[in-house]
Design an enzyme around this catalytic site. Structure first.
Site, short mmCIF file in Angstrom:
data_model
loop_
_atom_site.label_atom_id
_atom_site.label_comp_id
_atom_site.label_asym_id
_atom_site.label_seq_id
_atom_site.Cartn_x
_atom_site.Cartn_y
_atom_site.Cartn_z
N GLN A 158 29.04 11.81 63.58
CA GLN A 158 30.31 12.52 63.53
C GLN A 158 30.45 12.35 65.20
O GLN A 158 30.91 12.24 66.09
CB GLN A 158 30.00 13.75 63.91
CG GLN A 158 30.82 14.67 64.31
CD GLN A 158 30.96 15.48 63.03
OE1 GLN A 158 30.96 14.50 61.25
NE2 GLN A 158 31.70 16.19 62.01
N HIS A 195 26.94 13.07 61.10
CA HIS A 195 27.21 12.12 59.79
C HIS A 195 28.27 13.04 59.53
O HIS A 195 28.35 13.38 59.36
CB HIS A 195 26.03 12.49 59.27
CG HIS A 195 26.00 11.50 57.95
ND1 HIS A 195 25.80 11.41 56.92
CD2 HIS A 195 26.86 10.38 57.49
CE1 HIS A 195 25.87 10.51 55.65
NE2 HIS A 195 27.22 9.50 56.45
N LEU A 196 28.80 11.76 60.05
CA LEU A 196 30.39 12.19 59.92
C LEU A 196 31.29 12.77 58.21
O LEU A 196 30.91 12.38 57.53
CB LEU A 196 31.59 10.50 59.76
CG LEU A 196 33.15 10.91 59.77
CD1 LEU A 196 33.42 11.60 61.20
CD2 LEU A 196 33.73 9.39 59.53
N HIS A 197 31.29 14.40 58.92
CA HIS A 197 31.96 14.89 58.30
C HIS A 197 33.05 15.66 58.28
O HIS A 197 33.44 16.27 59.77
CB HIS A 197 31.35 15.73 56.93
CG HIS A 197 30.66 16.90 58.30
ND1 HIS A 197 29.88 16.07 59.50
CD2 HIS A 197 30.63 18.06 58.36
CE1 HIS A 197 28.64 17.23 59.93
NE2 HIS A 197 29.89 18.70 59.94
N LEU A 198 33.99 16.50 57.59
CA LEU A 198 34.91 17.31 58.07
C LEU A 198 35.52 18.81 57.03
O LEU A 198 34.19 18.70 55.90
CB LEU A 198 36.75 16.54 57.81
CG LEU A 198 36.85 16.13 58.55
CD1 LEU A 198 36.69 14.21 58.32
CD2 LEU A 198 38.49 16.09 59.26
#
Length: 357
Positions: A158, A195-198
């Site tokens: 993230q 964990h990469l998220h928007l």
């Protein structure tokens, strides 16, 4: 006749191919925010409502009690007891640079039916961003609350990247609703999954940070003091500005991380940095908050502080708190997470010089 799919099953997400002609340069007004839904709004909300009817969320979201707290800041409070009680517990975070942990919950584990759309741009302006998966947030804040996932199979932690932010900003311009906002919570800044998220969500009320003028820190950076927490302000007047703004925001966020600070980001429709009537039309305001990192909850806090709270929208976990909280109490809780004024101004000078170098 084929059997109907089980609740957690379903086809691949709908391929949503868009071009520059799909960008909504002027969204509907707040007097009638639902008057002109875009192609994205219709597809996203139809899929979201379908998954709600099929029971894929952790709770059924109905109308939520909402009020504006009396006072000059006009904080919007909303009662959402189910989210507090039923959401997945946030993952433990130890540092700003924790690596992706394949053993912890991550978005490769989502059920296929939780995926709504795969956003992919064809054509200009500039090279297209990476495709973006749109998934339901199973513990929603509002109707239409989704996760924006840049290639989950890459298993990125993230930490905000310029391609991910640019894809999210394009999603914001694809909506015709004035309250569709996209945002990011960094590690130590309220992120619950590494964990990469928007996030993308439809908020039903305008916020002062959409129109308030900002103090200029340089040609590409302002300091916005409207709302409960001062933020560094970037502005994209149109689609052609999304690429440089995304790079500038992520360069600034990387600088914050190097200084040991967490960050939050929010993009919203809004006026130019000088405010309404400044000579150009509305575009996207992108706000970056710098804050000391906080790892884990602190006893006695009335609510967690992440991008919504910093922007002036308070999802509250309990009815007594919702009924009785005052603006002064809410501001006190939020401002415990902020930098001292002298440090904020020093940091603003550093960012202004960095962005002009």
């Amino acid at each position: 006749m084929a059997a109907a799919p089980a609740a957690g099953e379903g086809p691949d997400p709908e391929e949503f191919v868009y071009g520059e002609e799909d960008f909504v340069l002027q969204a509907a007004g707040w007097d009638d925010p639902d008057s002109a839904p875009s192609r994205l709004d219709r597809a996203l909300l139809a899929g979201w409502n379908d998954r709600m009817e099929r029971g894929l969320f952790r709770y059924r979201l109905g109308p939520l009690p909402t009020r504006v707290l009396p006072g000059p800041v006009r904080l919007v409070a909303q009662l959402n007891e189910q989210r507090s009680a039923e959401r997945r517990p946030p993952q433990p975070v130890r540092s700003l640079r924790d690596p992706f942990d394949p053993g912890a919950f991550n978005f490769t584990r989502l059920r296929p039916a939780e995926l709504l759309l795969r956003l992919r741009r064809a054509g200009g302006p500039g090279p297209p961003p990476d495709p973006l998966l749109v998934a339901i947030n199973a513990s929603p804040l509002e109707r239409g609350h989704v996760l924006l996932l840049p290639e989950p199979e890459r298993r990125l932690p993230q930490a905000l990247t310029a391609p991910a932010l640019r894809g999210a900003l394009e999603a914001a311009l694809l909506s015709g609703h004035p309250g569709f906002r996209v945002g990011f919570n960094g590690l130590g800044g309220g992120a619950s999954v590494n964990h990469l998220h928007l996030h993308g969500l439809y908020l039903s009320r305008p916020l002062p940070l959409e129109t308030a003028p900002a103090e200029s820190l340089g040609p590409r950076l302002g300091l916005l003091r409207a709302g409960p927490a001062p933020a560094f302000l970037f502005f994209a007047a149109g689609p052609e500005a999304l690429e440089p703004v995304s790079r500038a925001v992520c360069r600034a966020a990387e600088h914050l991380g190097g200084a040991g600070l967490a960050c939050n980001v929010l993009a919203t429709r809004g006026d130019p940095p000088a405010g309404p009537g400044a000579g150009s039309g509305r575009g996207l305001r992108v706000l970056l908050w710098a804050r000391p990192p906080r790892f884990g909850p602190k006893a006695g806090e009335p609510f967690a502080v992440a991008l919504c709270e910093l922007a002036g929208f308070l999802p509250l976990p309990a009815a007594p708190l919702y009924r009785h909280i005052t603006e002064a109490q809410a501001l006190s809780a939020i401002r415990q997470h902020l930098l001292p004024e002298a440090e904020l101004l020093r940091l603003g000078g550093e960012l202004a010089r960095l962005l002009e170098s």
